[in-house]
Structures are given as structure tokens and as C-alpha cells.
Design a protein around this motif. Sequence first.
Motif, PDB file in Angstrom:
ATOM      1  N   ASP A  32      44.730  12.861 -23.482  1.00 53.39           N
ATOM      2  CA  ASP A  32      43.394  12.277 -23.391  1.00 53.39           C
ATOM      3  C   ASP A  32      42.301  13.260 -23.778  1.00 53.39           C
ATOM      4  N   HIS A  33      42.656  14.425 -24.314  1.00 50.94           N
ATOM      5  CA  HIS A  33      41.681  15.340 -24.874  1.00 50.94           C
ATOM      6  C   HIS A  33      41.513  15.150 -26.379  1.00 50.94           C
ATOM      7  N   TYR A  34      42.295  14.245 -26.965  1.00 52.64           N
ATOM      8  CA  TYR A  34      42.323  14.109 -28.418  1.00 52.64           C
ATOM      9  C   TYR A  34      41.754  12.781 -28.879  1.00 52.64           C
ATOM     10  N   ARG A  55      38.514  10.004 -27.365  1.00 55.49           N
ATOM     11  CA  ARG A  55      39.520  10.522 -26.445  1.00 55.49           C
ATOM     12  C   ARG A  55      39.706   9.601 -25.250  1.00 55.49           C
ATOM     13  N   TYR A 102      41.283  17.829 -31.221  1.00 48.28           N
ATOM     14  CA  TYR A 102      40.786  18.087 -29.868  1.00 48.28           C
ATOM     15  C   TYR A 102      39.298  17.777 -29.851  1.00 48.28           C
ATOM     16  N   SER A 103      38.888  16.936 -28.906  1.00 48.19           N
ATOM     17  CA  SER A 103      37.511  16.453 -28.898  1.00 48.19           C
ATOM     18  C   SER A 103      36.805  16.781 -27.588  1.00 48.19           C
ATOM     19  N   CYS A 108      34.193   9.411 -31.822  1.00 47.43           N
ATOM     20  CA  CYS A 108      35.250   9.895 -32.696  1.00 47.43           C
ATOM     21  C   CYS A 108      34.677  10.103 -34.096  1.00 47.43           C
TER      22      CYS A 108
END
Length: 128
Positions: A32-34, A55, A102-103, A108
Motif C-alpha cells: 500500500d506504499h505503491y 497507493r 513508491y508514492s 497517481c
Amino acid sequence: QLQLVESGGGLVQPGGSLRLSCAASVSGFGYDHYAIGWFRQAPGKEREVVSCISRSGDNTDYADSVKGRFTISRDHAKNTVYLQMNSLKPEDTAVYYCAGYYSVDVYCSSYPVHYNSWGQGTQVTVSS
């Protein structure tokens, strides 16, 4: 640390539907970091964005050419992002790639340069 595998491509008639899957395996930071995006590339053309999802899954974006026909979603329990494609057209024919980065943002990106993990692609052919 993020590996992606696409599936679900194939041959479909115009007006038909397909659902693509992008399964992720992650080490280090959690899935859930991406942020995840779908891109496509037709023969002789540049790679273009189709859709992306943040994410958290709360924010999405679509190319104008697929708005109203494609839907992106993600299942955090399965580490998978889906692309539901309806009302397919011959011009949707391409190799479809999912990609991630990685966000730290709630949105997005639609730019391939921001993505540093890519799957191997899956062929989608729309033809009668």
C-alpha cells in the motif's frame, strides 16, 4: 522491491470485455506504499498511459480514450490491481503493462518516467 506480473490478456471481438490483473510481490515497504499504473504500447507507437491508481486506491486517472469503458481497482488483501476493459475497440490492441512506484502522494502519476518497476506485459488483441 516490487515485482509485478500481468495476466488476463487475449483475443476478444470488438465490443467485448477483458479483465487484466497485475499481481505484486513486495519486499521492504508494504504494497500500500505503491501507486500502480497501466500502460500500453501498440506496434510502431510510443508507450502511453491507460490508467493509474493511488497507493490507497482512493484516486484514479484515465486516458481520455478509455474513460467510461475501463475501470481500475486494487485489492490490498491480494496485492493485485485490476483493469476491467469493456466495449473494447480494435484501437485498444496493444501490449499492456502494469508498473509501480513508491508514492508519498495521494494521487497517481500518468508519466511512465515516474514508474521504476514494470511487468513483462500481456497482449490484448481486439479483432473480429
